[in-house]
Design a protein around this motif. Structure first.
Motif, short mmCIF file in Angstrom:
data_model
loop_
_atom_site.label_atom_id
_atom_site.label_comp_id
_atom_site.label_asym_id
_atom_site.label_seq_id
_atom_site.Cartn_x
_atom_site.Cartn_y
_atom_site.Cartn_z
N GLY A 135 0.44 -11.14 1.63
CA GLY A 135 0.33 -9.82 1.57
C GLY A 135 -0.89 -9.37 1.20
O GLY A 135 -1.99 -10.09 1.06
N GLY A 159 -2.07 -8.09 -1.94
CA GLY A 159 -2.44 -8.83 -3.01
C GLY A 159 -2.98 -10.05 -2.76
O GLY A 159 -4.28 -10.51 -3.36
N GLY A 173 8.88 -10.84 5.18
CA GLY A 173 8.48 -10.98 3.92
C GLY A 173 8.03 -9.70 3.38
O GLY A 173 7.73 -9.62 2.25
N VAL A 174 7.80 -8.87 4.11
CA VAL A 174 7.17 -7.41 3.72
C VAL A 174 8.17 -6.36 4.55
O VAL A 174 7.69 -5.68 5.45
CB VAL A 174 5.63 -7.37 4.24
N HIS A 198 2.64 3.50 5.33
CA HIS A 198 2.03 3.29 4.25
C HIS A 198 0.54 3.78 4.38
O HIS A 198 -0.31 3.45 5.02
CB HIS A 198 1.60 1.64 4.55
N ARG A 254 1.26 -0.49 8.19
CA ARG A 254 0.93 -1.54 7.24
C ARG A 254 0.68 -2.73 7.87
O ARG A 254 -0.21 -3.34 7.61
CB ARG A 254 2.52 -1.64 6.41
N CYS A 298 5.16 -21.83 4.29
CA CYS A 298 5.50 -22.68 2.99
C CYS A 298 5.70 -21.67 2.09
O CYS A 298 5.09 -20.62 1.34
CB CYS A 298 3.75 -23.16 2.68
N VAL A 350 6.73 -21.16 -1.68
CA VAL A 350 6.48 -21.83 -3.19
C VAL A 350 7.75 -21.78 -3.99
O VAL A 350 8.40 -20.74 -4.05
CB VAL A 350 5.27 -21.24 -4.15
N TYR A 383 14.67 5.87 1.50
CA TYR A 383 13.59 6.17 2.63
C TYR A 383 14.36 5.95 4.02
O TYR A 383 15.01 5.22 4.11
CB TYR A 383 12.74 5.01 2.51
N PHE A 435 15.18 2.07 3.53
CA PHE A 435 14.95 1.12 2.39
C PHE A 435 15.15 1.89 1.06
O PHE A 435 15.23 3.05 0.92
CB PHE A 435 13.20 1.05 2.33
N ASP A 450 2.21 -6.11 -6.85
CA ASP A 450 3.48 -5.85 -7.17
C ASP A 450 4.11 -6.80 -8.30
O ASP A 450 5.00 -6.50 -8.96
CB ASP A 450 4.42 -5.85 -5.81
N GLN A 454 0.32 3.82 -3.47
CA GLN A 454 -0.75 3.47 -4.54
C GLN A 454 -0.72 1.94 -4.40
O GLN A 454 -1.64 1.14 -4.82
CB GLN A 454 -0.20 4.02 -5.93
N SER A 492 -3.60 -0.08 -2.60
CA SER A 492 -4.75 0.35 -3.10
C SER A 492 -5.06 -0.38 -4.35
O SER A 492 -6.01 -0.83 -4.98
CB SER A 492 -5.07 1.88 -3.23
C1 FAD Z 1 9.21 1.74 1.20
C2 FAD Z 1 7.76 1.32 0.64
C3 FAD Z 1 6.78 2.14 0.94
C4 FAD Z 1 5.59 1.90 0.74
N1 FAD Z 1 4.50 2.67 0.86
C5 FAD Z 1 3.21 2.49 0.47
C6 FAD Z 1 2.03 3.29 0.70
O1 FAD Z 1 2.20 4.28 1.42
N2 FAD Z 1 0.99 2.94 0.40
C7 FAD Z 1 0.41 1.68 -0.41
O2 FAD Z 1 -0.53 1.53 -0.80
N3 FAD Z 1 1.75 1.12 -1.01
C8 FAD Z 1 2.97 1.37 -0.32
N4 FAD Z 1 3.73 0.51 -0.83
C9 FAD Z 1 3.78 -0.66 -1.75
C10 FAD Z 1 3.10 -1.85 -1.09
O3 FAD Z 1 3.91 -2.27 -0.01
C11 FAD Z 1 2.96 -3.12 -2.09
O4 FAD Z 1 2.34 -2.24 -3.40
C12 FAD Z 1 1.94 -4.12 -1.73
O5 FAD Z 1 2.30 -4.40 -0.60
C13 FAD Z 1 1.91 -4.89 -2.72
O6 FAD Z 1 1.29 -6.43 -2.37
P1 FAD Z 1 1.79 -7.57 -2.89
O7 FAD Z 1 0.71 -8.56 -2.18
O8 FAD Z 1 1.71 -7.60 -4.34
O9 FAD Z 1 3.09 -7.71 -2.00
P2 FAD Z 1 3.28 -8.02 -0.76
O10 FAD Z 1 2.47 -7.22 0.22
O11 FAD Z 1 4.76 -7.60 -0.48
O12 FAD Z 1 3.34 -9.39 -0.39
C14 FAD Z 1 4.18 -10.48 -0.82
C15 FAD Z 1 3.89 -11.62 -0.04
O13 FAD Z 1 4.40 -12.86 -0.59
C16 FAD Z 1 5.22 -13.62 0.22
N5 FAD Z 1 5.86 -14.60 -0.59
C17 FAD Z 1 6.97 -13.89 -1.34
N6 FAD Z 1 7.41 -15.20 -2.16
C18 FAD Z 1 7.00 -16.16 -1.87
C19 FAD Z 1 6.81 -17.70 -2.17
N7 FAD Z 1 7.72 -18.15 -3.08
N8 FAD Z 1 6.07 -18.22 -1.28
C20 FAD Z 1 5.17 -18.07 -0.35
N9 FAD Z 1 5.05 -16.62 -0.10
C21 FAD Z 1 6.03 -15.73 -0.68
C22 FAD Z 1 5.79 -12.69 1.11
O14 FAD Z 1 6.15 -13.05 2.23
C23 FAD Z 1 4.75 -11.53 1.45
O15 FAD Z 1 3.77 -11.76 2.31
C24 FAD Z 1 5.26 0.69 -0.51
C25 FAD Z 1 6.29 0.10 -0.77
C26 FAD Z 1 7.65 0.32 -0.40
C27 FAD Z 1 8.85 -0.47 -0.87
#
Ligand code: FAD
Length: 453
Positions: free
Chosen positions: A13, A15, A47-48, A55, A114, A137, A139, A204, A292, A317, A328, A331
């Motif tokens: 994702g 991050g 996964g997302v 977004h 997004r 894959c 984990v 939402y 959501f 997250d 946020q 970003s």
């Molecule tokens: C309804 C909603 C609206 C949002 N709107 C905004 C917005 O307007 N602007 C903004 O900046 N943010 C927004 N966000 C927040 C944003 O989506 C997240 O903060 C951001 O995606 C965080 O990135 P991340 O990499 O931590 O997690 P994610 O982007 O969720 O990615 C996690 C990834 O890990 C993978 N994964 C999970 N577990 C495993 C495992 N065990 N093994 C392998 N892969 C795995 C998943 O498939 C996914 O690809 C919103 C969130 C929600 C819920």
């Protein structure tokens, strides 16, 4: 100079992708393990699930992405994202300001889906030869040393269902939920991080529309804030690539938007201001309506974990899930990746660069999170049904914020400053500037503001 042989990132994702970029300069190989099979087009994926909702990419996140991927704005533009002028092109409707003055605040942002922003980042990551992104894959757990001092790799199930394991000098948990880190801490007998939660009970619903030919020309997007008191219904509508709008509507504590077209429209009609409903009422709905539920924001206090093990760091997250209405999360994740890149660069020449990396990283993360967390918490707590501990100076902070808003409406320089804080370009500490404090206090006490036009 290389810090290690191999780093593993869990999750591709926002991050995970940005962290992989940060690691690529310092490890011989960076392996990204993603549970999903990733689409080659900007499409939703399992996964997302939040990817079907609006977004917003804040300017602070955009700049972080540009630091990691030079020319990132061009990549976004070429992929079809819509560039707009912050302040000028957004119609912001807040109680008492319908709309808030629209003016050029000196910086641009981009609007897109997004899936498109993620795909754009992913393509840039896949250009880097040291990064290997393996899809499908999942984990299962982090592997640790028998003396419980460090994480040393991960176990995962590959796309064909085979159990695999891989060694790593550093594992980044970008899985969103962050359970892998919490489980590893438990396995290593560490006390888990304390959590601060804010119960917002948000619901939402999002719909995508074809932008009609007669769409209004005086805005590119609209942000409609709820009314005061218990009112909670708000909406953000932004353009997407492909001449489309995405309208997300939402409410709190039971004011839930329906998932059918007629119900969605009726809900949108009940927004405090009519701009969004008027824009979409004759527009063509594309696809179905996504919903959501987001019950609470969660901040895990990793800086307070004693003796955090070597070899693992969470990001995005996995550390903090923000109330999404403030846009946020992506970003902050990108800014954390920039902080990681800078830390690795400064530590690369040390004898053991990974020793004590965690406390240094968590201190940076805490600094990054301070402003967005407060920017969300204060308005969240204004709603009387929000659960959680209000800050000690809450009433005063709310009054200060309201007066600051009035000043921003009158004074373009204050408007710009407030937008820079909201877009995570500046920390909230800029509000402590003595001149600004004096002007805001004058408004709070009802005195005429000297600088008023
Ligand atoms: C309804 C909603 C609206 C949002 N709107 C905004 C917005 O307007 N602007 C903004 O900046 N943010 C927004 N966000 C927040 C944003 O989506 C997240 O903060 C951001 O995606 C965080 O990135 P991340 O990499 O931590 O997690 P994610 O982007 O969720 O990615 C996690 C990834 O890990 C993978 N994964 C999970 N577990 C495993 C495992 N065990 N093994 C392998 N892969 C795995 C998943 O498939 C996914 O690809 C919103 C969130 C929600 C819920």
């Amino acid at each position: 100079m290389s810090i290690g042989q191999q780093a593993v990132v869990v999750g591709a994702g926002m991050g995970g992708l940005t962290a992989a970029r940060a690691l690529a300069d310092h490890f011989e190989h960076v392996l990204v393990l993603e549970g999903d099979v990733l689409p080659t087009d900007p499409l939703d994926r399992h996964g997302v699930p939040q990817g079907r909702h609006v977004h917003a990419l804040l300017a602070g996140g955009q700049r972080a992405l540009a630091e990691l991927f030079p020319g990132f704005e061009d990549s976004l533009s070429n992929a079809g994202a819509v560039r707009f002028r912050v302040g000028l092109d957004m119609r912001v409707e807040r109680p008492g300001f319908d709309p808030f003055p629209q003016r050029d605040l000196g910086f641009d942002a981009f609007a897109m889906s997004r899936p498109l922003v993620e795909l754009t980042v992913r393509r840039r990551v896949q250009e880097l030869p040291s990064i290997n992104l393996r899809q499908g894959c999942r984990v299962q757990e982090l592997v640790h040393r028998t003396d419980r001092t460090a994480v040393t790799g991960v176990r995962y199930i590959d796309a064909s269902g085979r159990a695999e394991s891989v060694d790593a000098d550093l594992v980044i948990d970008a899985s969103g939920r962050g359970m892998l880190t919490l489980d590893a801490l438990a396995a290593l007998d560490r006390v888990p991080p304390a959590e601060t939660t804010i119960g917002v009970d948000l619901a939402y619903a999002s719909a995508v529309f074809a932008i009609p030919d007669d769409a209004p020309k005086d805005w590119t997007g609209v942000f409609c804030f709820p009314g005061i008191g218990r009112a909670s219904r708000g909406s953000l509508m932004l353009p997407l690539e492909g001449q489309r709008w995405i309208a997300t509507v939402g409410g709190r504590h039971g004011d839930n938007p329906p998932g059918d077209e007629a119900g969605f429209m009726e809900y949108a009609k009940g927004l405090r201001a009519p701009t969004i409903y008027n824009a979409i009422k004759h527009a063509k709905l594309l696809g179905d309506i996504a919903r959501f539920r987001f019950n609470e924001s969660v901040l895990r206090h990793y800086p307070r974990v004693e003796n955090f093990p070597r070899g693992v760091l969470p990001i995005g997250d996995a550390i903090c899930r923000f109330n999404p209405i403030y846009g946020q999360g992506m970003s902050v994740a990108s800014q954390e990746a920039v902080a990681l890149a800078r830390l690795l660069a400064t530590r690369a020449r040390e004898r053991d660069p990974l020793a004590e990396l965690a406390p240094a990283y968590f201190a940076e993360v805490a600094r990054i999170i301070d402003t967005p967390w407060a920017a969300a918490a204060i308005p969240d707590f204004v709603h009387p049904d929000t659960r959680g501990e209000r800050p000690a100076d809450f009433e005063q902070t709310v009054k200060f914020g309201a007066a600051l808003g009035k000043l921003a409406a009158r004074d373009p320089a204050v408007h710009r400053l407030a937008s820079e804080v909201q877009h995570l370009l500046k920390p909230r500490s800029v509000y402590q500037d003595p001149d600004l404090v004096q002007r805001v206090r004058a408004l709070m006490s009802g005195q005429k503001e000297g600088n008023q036009p």
